[in-house]
Enzyme design. Structure first.
Site, PDB file in Angstrom:
ATOM      1  N   ASP A  42       0.951  -1.248  -0.168  1.00 13.87           N
ATOM      2  CA  ASP A  42      -0.186   0.047   0.014  1.00 13.87           C
ATOM      3  C   ASP A  42       1.010   1.041  -0.118  1.00 13.87           C
ATOM      4  OD1 ASP A  42      -2.190  -1.632  -0.029  1.00 13.87           O
ATOM      5  OD2 ASP A  42      -2.641  -1.298   2.155  1.00 13.87           O
ATOM      6  N   LYS A 121     -12.440 -27.940 -17.174  1.00 14.39           N
ATOM      7  CA  LYS A 121     -13.400 -27.109 -17.611  1.00 14.39           C
ATOM      8  C   LYS A 121     -14.036 -26.082 -17.011  1.00 14.39           C
ATOM      9  CE  LYS A 121     -17.101 -27.204 -21.306  1.00 14.39           C
ATOM     10  NZ  LYS A 121     -17.689 -25.867 -21.032  1.00 14.39           N
ATOM     11  N   GLU A 179     -10.509 -18.500 -19.381  1.00 16.32           N
ATOM     12  CA  GLU A 179     -11.778 -18.146 -18.874  1.00 16.32           C
ATOM     13  C   GLU A 179     -11.738 -17.138 -17.633  1.00 16.32           C
ATOM     14  OE1 GLU A 179     -13.674 -20.096 -20.796  1.00 16.32           O
ATOM     15  OE2 GLU A 179     -15.577 -20.596 -19.810  1.00 16.32           O
ATOM     16  N   LYS A 303      -7.190 -32.129 -24.903  1.00 14.92           N
ATOM     17  CA  LYS A 303      -6.882 -31.527 -26.224  1.00 14.92           C
ATOM     18  C   LYS A 303      -5.733 -32.371 -26.685  1.00 14.92           C
ATOM     19  CE  LYS A 303      -8.072 -27.044 -24.445  1.00 14.92           C
ATOM     20  NZ  LYS A 303      -7.471 -25.748 -23.715  1.00 14.92           N
ATOM     21  N   CYS A 424     -48.687  -7.370   3.342  1.00 18.34           N
ATOM     22  CA  CYS A 424     -49.701  -6.331   3.709  1.00 18.34           C
ATOM     23  C   CYS A 424     -51.000  -6.149   2.707  1.00 18.34           C
ATOM     24  CB  CYS A 424     -48.950  -4.999   3.621  1.00 18.34           C
ATOM     25  SG  CYS A 424     -48.571  -4.531   1.838  1.00 18.34           S
TER      26      CYS A 424
HETATM   27  S1  IVH Z   1     -10.508 -24.508 -25.212  1.00 22.60           S
HETATM   28  C1  IVH Z   1     -11.297 -24.243 -29.571  1.00 22.60           C
HETATM   29  N1  IVH Z   1     -10.146 -25.096 -22.462  1.00 22.60           N
HETATM   30  O1  IVH Z   1     -15.687 -24.082 -22.616  1.00 22.60           O
HETATM   31  C2  IVH Z   1     -11.332 -24.550 -28.188  1.00 22.60           C
HETATM   32  N2  IVH Z   1     -12.405 -24.217 -23.153  1.00 22.60           N
HETATM   33  O2  IVH Z   1     -17.656 -25.429 -24.166  1.00 22.60           O
HETATM   34  C3  IVH Z   1     -11.454 -23.364 -27.132  1.00 22.60           C
HETATM   35  N3  IVH Z   1     -13.816 -23.535 -21.316  1.00 22.60           N
HETATM   36  O3  IVH Z   1     -16.064 -21.582 -24.896  1.00 22.60           O
HETATM   37  C4  IVH Z   1     -11.793 -23.732 -25.742  1.00 22.60           C
HETATM   38  N4  IVH Z   1     -12.296 -24.399 -19.865  1.00 22.60           N
HETATM   39  O4  IVH Z   1     -15.408 -20.927 -22.585  1.00 22.60           O
HETATM   40  C5  IVH Z   1     -10.947 -24.539 -23.577  1.00 22.60           C
HETATM   41  N5  IVH Z   1      -9.597 -25.416 -20.396  1.00 22.60           N
HETATM   42  C6  IVH Z   1     -10.513 -24.949 -21.247  1.00 22.60           C
HETATM   43  C7  IVH Z   1     -11.885 -24.558 -20.929  1.00 22.60           C
HETATM   44  C8  IVH Z   1     -12.665 -24.060 -21.902  1.00 22.60           C
HETATM   45  C9  IVH Z   1     -13.646 -23.680 -20.148  1.00 22.60           C
HETATM   46  C10 IVH Z   1     -15.199 -23.005 -21.942  1.00 22.60           C
HETATM   47  C11 IVH Z   1     -14.664 -22.180 -23.129  1.00 22.60           C
HETATM   48  C12 IVH Z   1     -15.193 -22.591 -24.217  1.00 22.60           C
HETATM   49  C13 IVH Z   1     -16.409 -23.408 -23.666  1.00 22.60           C
HETATM   50  C14 IVH Z   1     -16.823 -24.549 -24.826  1.00 22.60           C
END
Ligand code: IVH
Length: 695
Positions: A42, A121, A179, A303, A424
């Site tokens: 601060d 996710k 996100e 992925k 009321c």
């Molecule tokens: S990758 C083309 N990774 O889920 C791939 N998405 O259902 C782009 N989301 O629109 C997304 N966690 O808002 C990715 N670890 C993660 C995620 C994630 C949440 C959301 C994101 C996306 C939606 C799709």
């Protein structure tokens, strides 16, 4: 030459402070490993702020002081994404996951195992962040995937989003996606506060986050403490790392490391998974594990790790072939409706509530769920005795998601909100364009109870020992008909109430007496004026240091709340609500009664503040800012003007003293020209600020 030397050392100090503060904030918000004590942070922050205020030329856009910028926006602009934001295909079972994996092997013409990255996710809102030469220049929502809304000022307030990438050789341009989210604890606190203010509650953290990102006032966003996890990276082909920079990623796993090195928060629970069995293990592990996380997740995202293979697999119409979202089943259960109840809040808003046979859900037993409002009730088409499906997950408020109309008993009656207040009996009203149905009888006991609870709450008068049960007794027995009546209660009477002793009665009388010394802004907040939360109350109390002055401002020109909207952060809707409150006779009577009870309803004269202020070259002047200034952010310009005694307004009128125009100034500039108001550029403003105060 003492002058230039001093400037150089100030500049060096400002840079040093920025470096120290940015590093400390990164340790705190991104690494979750604080390395600087709060008071030290601060102090350094204040030092930097003072340096920058004295010499605006020292302000840089990545300064930690520049996170909350600017006056509230008037709206958002739609922007095209440079690269479309696709969504993900979903799998709801391991069979569907295996089918996806089989298709992927086929597309890639492969046999054997493909390495994957498993990520949680996060149940938030996707954001696209653009960095030019390492500086955050744009943040946008997903929108329809092609175009989103530009919300840079709001995203700058998210402490885990770096304003500058920590790279020696930043790319000319890079896009980072991830996100935004509101952690469960923060969500609970936001809703508790909204309940206190009589505002509608957010259904879940994701809705709260989406609503926050679309807030016009970045200060509100800042107070909501959003967080951000980065998960994808789009680097230009020609980017090469500088010394000490992370290498160019060739896999998703390396991309996550790159993002981390560049200063982003990356979710720590991602895992490199060598084969499909490992993916299934990861999914199973987090089915339970996610319940202990401080934020909502609704599945895992799988992925393909190798970026070249991702390219080879490509996209379908709407989603990448190389990734899939594997979802956990929602926590829903059927139950039978017992009764439609109605709750009347402090502001008179009537919320329909479903009461049903108790069911176990997400670790608790649930028997009530919100139906939000009349529209939602109509949409569900709820009938007496219906079988309903209820959802609750973690911090989410239980809600009725659907009605199983096929199980409806024959001849069941359709349920609607009542036409009169259940407390009321007064006729309920619903205004055009509003979702809420309200009781507008100011002596409705439910509203009075809510008003009293709010008046004594922590952020308002903070009176200990006056809980909900006691308030109920006081109202039911007609002992208290307004806030002011609380101050006429004597200890003997209080001691005669249920569950009150002589000692607690005395303590309460003392606490009430002590509350009269609370500052004016808390009293103003405590009055519970619609739209006047603690932040707005502070701003109003600063501009109008007494109830009398605020009342005078509202009556100055009925129908035109201009004096009030001139306060930074106070828009037309708020001003109108304040004006309406102060011009209502019952409220004027309340203020009088409070004064009779010994309230000053004013800020004490602050000797320190008035003694330390410097020259006030802009005292009594109103300025309007428009367009983008070359070096000053809006908040910096505003802070400078206010520090010089001036006011910043959002609209140009004949009374405007100056319009300060930057690049891409719009209609405000032409209005100034047509009204003959003097127009300044940034240099002109700075010159004006440097002038001695006008006589
Ligand atoms: S990758 C083309 N990774 O889920 C791939 N998405 O259902 C782009 N989301 O629109 C997304 N966690 O808002 C990715 N670890 C993660 C995620 C994630 C949440 C959301 C994101 C996306 C939606 C799709």
């Amino acid at each position: 030459m003492p002058e230039p030397l001093a400037v150089t050392s100030d500049q060096a100090r400002a840079e040093e402070l920025r470096r120290l503060l940015t590093r400390a904030a990164h340790a705190y918000y991104v690494l979750d490993a604080p390395e600087m004590e709060d008071p030290v942070y601060d102090r350094l922050y204040r030092e930097l702020l003072e340096l920058e205020q004295a010499q605006p030329a020292l302000i840089s856009p990545d300064s930690p002081t520049q996170r909350v910028g600017g006056a509230p926006a008037e709206g958002f602009t739609s922007v095209a994404h440079r690269i479309g934001l696709l969504s993900l295909d979903n799998a709801f079972s391991l069979d569907e996951l295996e089918a996806w994996y089989g298709r992927l092997l086929k597309v890639l013409d492969r046999t054997g195992d493909l390495a994957m990255v498993g990520e949680l996710k996060i149940d938030g809102n996707a954001l696209a962040l653009s960095y030019a030469q390492g500086l955050l220049v744009r943040a946008a929502t997903r929108g329809d995937g092609e175009r989103g809304e530009e919300i840079t000022a709001n995203v700058r307030t998210i402490q885990s989003v770096p304003l500058r990438l920590q790279l020696n050789h930043p790319p000319a341009w890079v896009e980072v996606r991830g996100e935004a989210l509101i952690p469960d604890g923060t969500f609970a606190a936001i809703n508790a506060e909204r309940a206190q203010r009589g505002e509608a509650l957010f259904a879940n953290p994701r809705n709260a986050c989406a609503g926050t990102l679309r807030q016009l006032d970045p200060r509100v966003v800042s107070a909501r403490r959003l967080d951000f996890f980065a998960y994808t990276l789009h680097l230009p082909d020609d980017w090469r790392p500088g010394p000490g920079d992370p290498p160019r990623p060739t896999s998703q796993w390396e991309a996550l490391r790159w993002l981390q090195a560049a200063g982003f928060k990356v979710n720590p629970n991602a895992a490199l998974l060598p084969d499909l069995a490992a993916v299934e293990g990861f999914f199973a592990q987090w089915e339970e594990g996610r319940k202990a996380l401080p934020y909502a997740t609704d599945g895992v995202v799988v992925k393909l790790n190798d970026l070249r293979l991702q390219d080879a697999a490509g996209f379908t119409q709407k989603a990448p072939r190389w990734a899939i979202a594997l979802k956990y089943p929602a926590e829903e259960a059927p139950s039978t409706l017992v009764r439609l109840a109605c709750q009347v809040g402090r502001t008179g808003v009537v919320t329909p509530v479903a009461e049903f046979e108790p069911v176990p859900l997400a670790g608790t037993t649930v028997s009530r769920a919100t139906l939000h409002n009349a529209d939602r009730l109509a949409e569900l088409d709820l009938h007496a005795g219906d079988t309903i499906v209820v959802r609750k997950a973690g911090e989410i408020i239980p809600e009725v998601v659907r009605v199983l109309s096929e199980l409806r008993p024959a001849g069941a009656v359709r349920l609607e909100l009542p036409h009169v207040c259940p407390e009321c009996g007064a006729e309920l009203v619903r205004e055009e364009g509003e979702a809420a149905t309200r009781c507008v009888n100011s002596s409705c006991p439910a509203i009075l109870r809510g008003a009293l609870r709010h008046w004594v709450s922590k952020g308002a008068l903070d009176v200990d020992g006056l809980g909900g049960k006691l308030i109920e007794q006081l109202v039911d027995r007609g002992l208290v008909r307004s806030i002011a009546d609380l101050y006429g209660l004597d200890a003997a009477l209080l001691a005669s109430l249920d569950r009150m002793g002589a000692k607690s009665a005395e303590n309460l009388v003392a606490a009430l007496a002590a509350s009269k010394a609370q500052p004016w802004h808390r009293q103003l907040y405590g009055l519970g004026i619609h739209h006047v939360g603690d932040v707005n109350a502070k701003a109003l109390a600063q501009a109008f240091p007494s109830a009398a002055e605020l009342a005078a401002a509202t009556s100055a020109d009925p129908g035109s709340p201009d004096l009030i909207t001139a306060v930074f952060g106070i828009g037309g809707e708020i001003a109108q609500s304040v004006q309406q409150w102060f011009t209502t006779p019952a409220n004027q009577a309340l203020l009088e009664q409070l004064e009779q009870q010994g309230f000053s309803l004013a800020s004490p004269l602050d000797a320190e503040a008035s003694g330390t202020t410097g020259p006030m070259p802009l005292a009594g002047q109103t300025l309007v800012l428009t367009g983008t200034l070359p070096t000053l952010t809006r908040s910096a310009a505003q802070a400078l003007i206010e520090a010089a005694g001036g006011k910043v307004s959002s609209s140009v009128s004949k009374k405007t003293s100056y319009v300060v125009a930057g690049e891409e100034a719009g209609s405000k500039l032409s209005k100034a020209e047509s009204l003959g108001v003097t127009v300044l550029d940034e240099a002109g403003l700075l010159a004006l600020l440097a002038e001695p105060a006008a006589a």
